[in-house]
Enzyme design. Structure first.
Site, PDB file in Angstrom:
ATOM      1  N   CYS A   1     -60.750 -74.827  44.181  1.00  0.00           N
ATOM      2  CA  CYS A   1     -62.124 -74.580  44.620  1.00  0.00           C
ATOM      3  C   CYS A   1     -62.430 -75.170  45.980  1.00  0.00           C
ATOM      4  O   CYS A   1     -63.496 -74.934  46.535  1.00  0.00           O
ATOM      5  CB  CYS A   1     -63.104 -75.172  43.610  1.00  0.00           C
ATOM      6  SG  CYS A   1     -62.860 -74.644  41.930  1.00  0.00           S
TER       7      CYS A   1
ATOM      8  N   ARG B   1     -69.598 -69.351  47.575  1.00  0.00           N
ATOM      9  CA  ARG B   1     -69.003 -68.803  46.355  1.00  0.00           C
ATOM     10  C   ARG B   1     -69.060 -69.800  45.201  1.00  0.00           C
ATOM     11  O   ARG B   1     -69.348 -69.433  44.062  1.00  0.00           O
ATOM     12  CB  ARG B   1     -67.546 -68.401  46.615  1.00  0.00           C
ATOM     13  CG  ARG B   1     -66.887 -67.788  45.398  1.00  0.00           C
ATOM     14  CD  ARG B   1     -65.444 -67.463  45.659  1.00  0.00           C
ATOM     15  NE  ARG B   1     -64.754 -68.574  46.263  1.00  0.00           N
ATOM     16  CZ  ARG B   1     -63.481 -68.496  46.665  1.00  0.00           C
ATOM     17  NH1 ARG B   1     -62.826 -67.361  46.531  1.00  0.00           N
ATOM     18  NH2 ARG B   1     -62.883 -69.529  47.195  1.00  0.00           N
TER      19      ARG B   1
END
Length: 363
Positions: free
Chosen positions: A198, A239
Site C-alpha cells: 500500500c 486510492r
C-alpha cells in the site's frame, strides 16, 4: 514479498480487508508460508541482475548476457510462486494473471539475451536498480515499519478530510496500520489495514529503476524522478483513502456485485465492496495512471523509451519506434530532436533569411 515491480503493469498497492476483530483464515497462512522462498528467489534474481550489470560495465558483454538470462528465468519463477497469494488471498484476477504470465515472458526474455539481443541488457539493468530500491525497503524492519505506519497515518489524515476519523490501531501484521472503524456502526462490519504494497514503493521502484538505468543529463533525470515519485505518492494516497472508506461503508454492496463476488470469486458477501473498490476499480485505474506517469516521464527523459521498446518487443515480437510515434527522438548527446529544431530556428532567425548574420553585413 507482495509487489516487486517488473511485470508489465504493476502499480504496487494492496489493502488487505479483514472482518473487524477477526483473523484471516487459511489463505493467509498459505501466503505466509511461501514468503521465505519468494524472498530468496527475489534476492538471487536481483543479485544476478546486478552481476550482469557489473559485467556489462567492465565490457564483458557476452558473460553479461548469459548471467542476465539466468536472472530473468529465476525472476519468472519468483513471480510464479506469488500466484497463490494473489489468487487465494488477494483474490485479484489482474495480479494473478500477471504473475502467471511473468514466467513465460521472463524465460523468453532470457532466450532473446542468449540469442544475442544485447539491447535487453538495458532493461536488465533497470530491473537491477528496481530491486536495489525495493528489496531493502521490503526486508529491513525499521524501513518497512516506517513506510507502512507513515502511509497509514497519511491515509487516516485523508479520511479526516472527508469527515471520517476512525483512529489507527495495531493490525494483524503487527503494525499501527489498521483503521479502527466500529463494526457496529459501519455497513459491512469490515475494515482495512495498510501493508507494504500500500505504500506505493513498488511503482516508485519501477520508475526509479528505469530512470537510473538510462543515460541522460542528471538534471533531467532528477526532474523525471521527482515528478514520478510525487504523482505516485498522491495517487496512491487517494486510492488508499477510497478503498479504506468503500470497504467498511459498503459503497458497492449492490446485489449484482455481491452475486459476482460470492459466486465467481468465492468471497464473503460483506467483502464485495472491498473487492470491487480494490481489485477492479483501483487496479484498473492504476493501469491508466501508470501509462499517464510514463508519458509525463518520457516528455522529460525520452531516453526511457529505449527499455520500454524492448518490453513491447518481448510482449509482441515486433519492433517499435516509440520516439518516432511520440515525435520526440533522442539525440546521442542526451537531448531530443525537438531541442535541435528549436536551436536551428533561433539560429536562422538571428542570421536572417539569406543566412548571413548581421555581423557579416556590418563588415
Amino acid at each position: 514479498m507482495p509487489a516487486l515491480p517488473t511485470s508489465p503493469v504493476v502499480f504496487g498497492a494492496v489493502l488487505e480487508s479483514v472482518t473487524a476483530g477477526s483473523v484471516p483464515a487459511t489463505p493467509a497462512a498459505v501466503s505466509i508460508g511461501s514468503i521465505p522462498l519468494s524472498d530468496s528467489l527475489a534476492w538471487i534474481a536481483i543479485g544476478a541482475f546486478v552481476a550482469a550489470m557489473i559485467f556489462e560495465w567492465r565490457g564483458a558483454v557476452d558473460p553479461a548476457r548469459y548471467v542476465a538470462a539466468s536472472a530473468w528465468v529465476i525472476f519468472g519463477v519468483f513471480w510464479l510462486t506469488m500466484a497463490p497469494h494473489y489468487y487465494l488471498e488477494v483474490k485479484s484476477p489482474i495480479e494473478t494473471l500477471l504473475t502467471v504470465a511473468a514466467l513465460p515472458l521472463c524465460v523468453y526474455t532470457g532466450y532473446l539475451l542468449v540469442q544475442g539481443r544485447e539491447s535487453l541488457l538495458l532493461l536488465s539493468r533497470a530491473v537491477a536498480f528496481m530491486g536495489i530500491i525495493y528489496l531493502p525497503a521490503e526486508t529491513i524492519p525499521f524501513v518497512r515499519t516506517w513506510l507502512i505506519e507513515t502511509t497509514a497515518a497519511q491515509t487516516h489524515f485523508g479520511m479526516e478530510l472527508f469527515g471520517y476519523s476512525p483512529g489507527i490501531e495495531e493490525g494483524i501484521n503487527g503494525y499501527q496500520s489498521r483503521f479502527a472503524f466500529d463494526p457496529d456502526e459501519t455497513v459491512t462490519g469490515r475494515t482495512t489495514y495498510i501493508i507494504m504494497s500500500c505504500t506505493g514503493i513498488g511503482s516508485m521502484a519501477i520508475f526509479g529503476g528505469l530512470i537510473a538505468a538510462v543515460k541522460g543529463p542528471l538534471k533531467r533525470k532528477v526532474a523525471a524522478f521527482t515528478l514520478a515519485i510525487g504523482v505516485i505518492w498522491f495517487l496512491n494516497l487517494v486510492r488508499n483513502v477510497f478503498i479504506g472508506l468503500a470497504s467498511p461503508w459498503g459503497w458497492f454492496q449492490q446485489d449484482f456485485l455481491v452475486y459476482i463476488a460470492t459466486e465467481f470469486m468465492s468471497a464473503p458477501a460483506d467483502r464485495t465492496s472491498y473487492i470491487v473498490a480494490h481489485n477492479f476499480i483501483a487496479q484498473s485505474l492504476s493501469i491508466i495512471a501508470l501509462l499517464g506517469i510514463t508519458y509525463l516521464v518520457v516528455r522529460i527523459l525520452p531516453e526511457v523509451l529505449e527499455p520500454l521498446e524492448d518490453v513491447l518487443y518481448v510482449l509482441t515480437g515486433s519492433e517499435y519506434d516509440l520516439a518516432d510515434a511520440l515525435g520526440q527522438e533522442v539525440r546521442a548527446d542526451g537531448g531530443s530532436t525537438a531541442e535541435t529544431a528549436s536551436a536551428a530556428t533561433e539560429s536562422e532567425a538571428a542570421d536572417g533569411p539569406t543566412g548571413i548574420s548581421e555581423s557579416e553585413i556590418e563588415r
